[in-house]
Design a protein around this motif. Sequence first.
Motif, PDB file in Angstrom:
ATOM      1  N   TYR A   1       0.806  -1.214   0.000  1.00 58.63           N
ATOM      2  CA  TYR A   1       0.000   0.000   0.000  1.00 58.63           C
ATOM      3  C   TYR A   1       0.849   1.279   0.000  1.00 58.63           C
ATOM      4  O   TYR A   1       0.318   2.349  -0.278  1.00 58.63           O
ATOM      5  CB  TYR A   1      -0.910   0.013   1.231  1.00 58.63           C
ATOM      6  CG  TYR A   1      -2.182  -0.801   1.092  1.00 58.63           C
ATOM      7  CD1 TYR A   1      -2.307  -1.825   0.148  1.00 58.63           C
ATOM      8  CD2 TYR A   1      -3.269  -0.554   1.923  1.00 58.63           C
ATOM      9  CE1 TYR A   1      -3.477  -2.568   0.028  1.00 58.63           C
ATOM     10  CE2 TYR A   1      -4.444  -1.296   1.816  1.00 58.63           C
ATOM     11  CZ  TYR A   1      -4.538  -2.302   0.870  1.00 58.63           C
ATOM     12  OH  TYR A   1      -5.708  -3.030   0.767  1.00 58.63           O
ATOM     13  N   THR A   2       2.114   1.167   0.333  1.00 62.65           N
ATOM     14  CA  THR A   2       2.934   2.378   0.497  1.00 62.65           C
ATOM     15  C   THR A   2       4.078   2.508  -0.497  1.00 62.65           C
ATOM     16  O   THR A   2       4.579   3.611  -0.717  1.00 62.65           O
ATOM     17  CB  THR A   2       3.531   2.420   1.918  1.00 62.65           C
ATOM     18  OG1 THR A   2       4.343   1.243   2.130  1.00 62.65           O
ATOM     19  CG2 THR A   2       2.430   2.457   2.967  1.00 62.65           C
ATOM     20  N   ASP A   3       4.518   1.407  -1.108  1.00 62.70           N
ATOM     21  CA  ASP A   3       5.683   1.426  -1.985  1.00 62.70           C
ATOM     22  C   ASP A   3       5.309   0.897  -3.370  1.00 62.70           C
ATOM     23  O   ASP A   3       5.152  -0.308  -3.556  1.00 62.70           O
ATOM     24  CB  ASP A   3       6.807   0.573  -1.385  1.00 62.70           C
ATOM     25  CG  ASP A   3       8.081   0.590  -2.232  1.00 62.70           C
ATOM     26  OD1 ASP A   3       8.124   1.342  -3.234  1.00 62.70           O
ATOM     27  OD2 ASP A   3       9.033  -0.137  -1.881  1.00 62.70           O
ATOM     28  N   PRO A   4       5.169   1.783  -4.368  1.00 64.11           N
ATOM     29  CA  PRO A   4       4.793   1.321  -5.704  1.00 64.11           C
ATOM     30  C   PRO A   4       5.744   0.282  -6.282  1.00 64.11           C
ATOM     31  O   PRO A   4       5.332  -0.558  -7.093  1.00 64.11           O
ATOM     32  CB  PRO A   4       4.804   2.609  -6.534  1.00 64.11           C
ATOM     33  CG  PRO A   4       4.565   3.699  -5.536  1.00 64.11           C
ATOM     34  CD  PRO A   4       5.266   3.250  -4.288  1.00 64.11           C
ATOM     35  N   LYS A   5       7.011   0.312  -5.875  1.00 65.61           N
ATOM     36  CA  LYS A   5       7.982  -0.624  -6.432  1.00 65.61           C
ATOM     37  C   LYS A   5       7.774  -2.047  -5.920  1.00 65.61           C
ATOM     38  O   LYS A   5       8.291  -2.997  -6.509  1.00 65.61           O
ATOM     39  CB  LYS A   5       9.400  -0.153  -6.106  1.00 65.61           C
ATOM     40  CG  LYS A   5       9.763   1.158  -6.797  1.00 65.61           C
ATOM     41  CD  LYS A   5      11.179   1.571  -6.457  1.00 65.61           C
ATOM     42  CE  LYS A   5      11.544   2.890  -7.143  1.00 65.61           C
ATOM     43  NZ  LYS A   5      12.918   3.326  -6.788  1.00 65.61           N
ATOM     44  N   TRP A   6       7.041  -2.176  -4.807  1.00 67.37           N
ATOM     45  CA  TRP A   6       6.757  -3.510  -4.275  1.00 67.37           C
ATOM     46  C   TRP A   6       5.758  -4.194  -5.188  1.00 67.37           C
ATOM     47  O   TRP A   6       4.833  -3.591  -5.712  1.00 67.37           O
ATOM     48  CB  TRP A   6       6.185  -3.408  -2.870  1.00 67.37           C
ATOM     49  CG  TRP A   6       5.893  -4.747  -2.237  1.00 67.37           C
ATOM     50  CD1 TRP A   6       6.673  -5.438  -1.373  1.00 67.37           C
ATOM     51  CD2 TRP A   6       4.706  -5.558  -2.432  1.00 67.37           C
ATOM     52  NE1 TRP A   6       6.076  -6.625  -1.010  1.00 67.37           N
ATOM     53  CE2 TRP A   6       4.871  -6.730  -1.654  1.00 67.37           C
ATOM     54  CE3 TRP A   6       3.567  -5.426  -3.190  1.00 67.37           C
ATOM     55  CZ2 TRP A   6       3.908  -7.734  -1.598  1.00 67.37           C
ATOM     56  CZ3 TRP A   6       2.607  -6.433  -3.154  1.00 67.37           C
ATOM     57  CH2 TRP A   6       2.771  -7.573  -2.368  1.00 67.37           C
TER      58      TRP A   6
END
Length: 322
Positions: A237-242
Amino acid sequence: MKSLLSGAVSAAVLSIALLSAGAPAANADPESTDPIKIAMFDWTSVNINATILSKILKAKGYNVELVTSDYLSSLQTGLQTGDLTVGIEYWDTTAGEAMKAADDSGKTEKLGALGPKAKEEWWFPEYMKEKCPGLPNWEALKDPKCAEAFSTPETAPKGRYLGGPTTWGGFDDERVEALGLPFEVVHAGTDAAMFAELESAYQRKAPIMLWIYSPHWATAKYKGEWIEFPENTPECYTDPKWGLNPDMAYDCGKPHGEIWKYGWGGMKDKWPGAYKIAKAYTIPVDDLNALSGQVDLENKSMDEVADAWIAKNQNTIDGWSK
């Protein structure tokens, strides 16, 4: 669903009458006559819990009001300002960010877990597997034929996903975009409307994909499964790269977890007795599912099922204030 009412009323007629009227119990000595305001939201179980807690506190002599509130903003405003005193159901599945912000404010207090575990996700009836054999794997939804099987004339050729009211959050629009799903999200106006549509579709074996949550009576009444999305982590929810989509967040399923009670930070000083009861208050998941079913399916009133549950569990309730 097994009824919780049988035999309970006759065992405690006087207790129920007292609780229904909200009259003070013997030796009640509330610390303040100001109203304790308990939040009511837009689904059945939370309002049953609010009704039960209000009756327990009224029986102790407290002035209690049930206040219709917005789910997520109640954490951001009402419970921080003291305009609300208690909220009974904040789900890790949808309110995680709002709870963190409330915790960081220092103006609210997490009063402990309600008891039942929270699960919310996309759900489909078992009969839809014939039209989309790859289910419950989420990747089956990317197949245009599968998506079309879940379509309506308004969304075709895209599938239709019936989400909860917009006040619930849940990031379903973002999930569809991040995972590249050929689905259109349509938000139900109310909880009741969402489950009425499920009932209609299920009876006709019509296509439907919607938001189902547990605890709820629907998982017992209807045969179906939740979609298996990539497992949720905070980073999703917080890191687009994940995750699968390196450019967007929310490329995973909803989180699972607890259901929490919250209070205004000043409650413990202004109403210490009521605060102690609110912290101790819990309810078994089987009880909550049954009570919700009695209200939604059997058309019993909130007061009726709350009074019966209180009568049946009076010994436990008495221990909460000791």
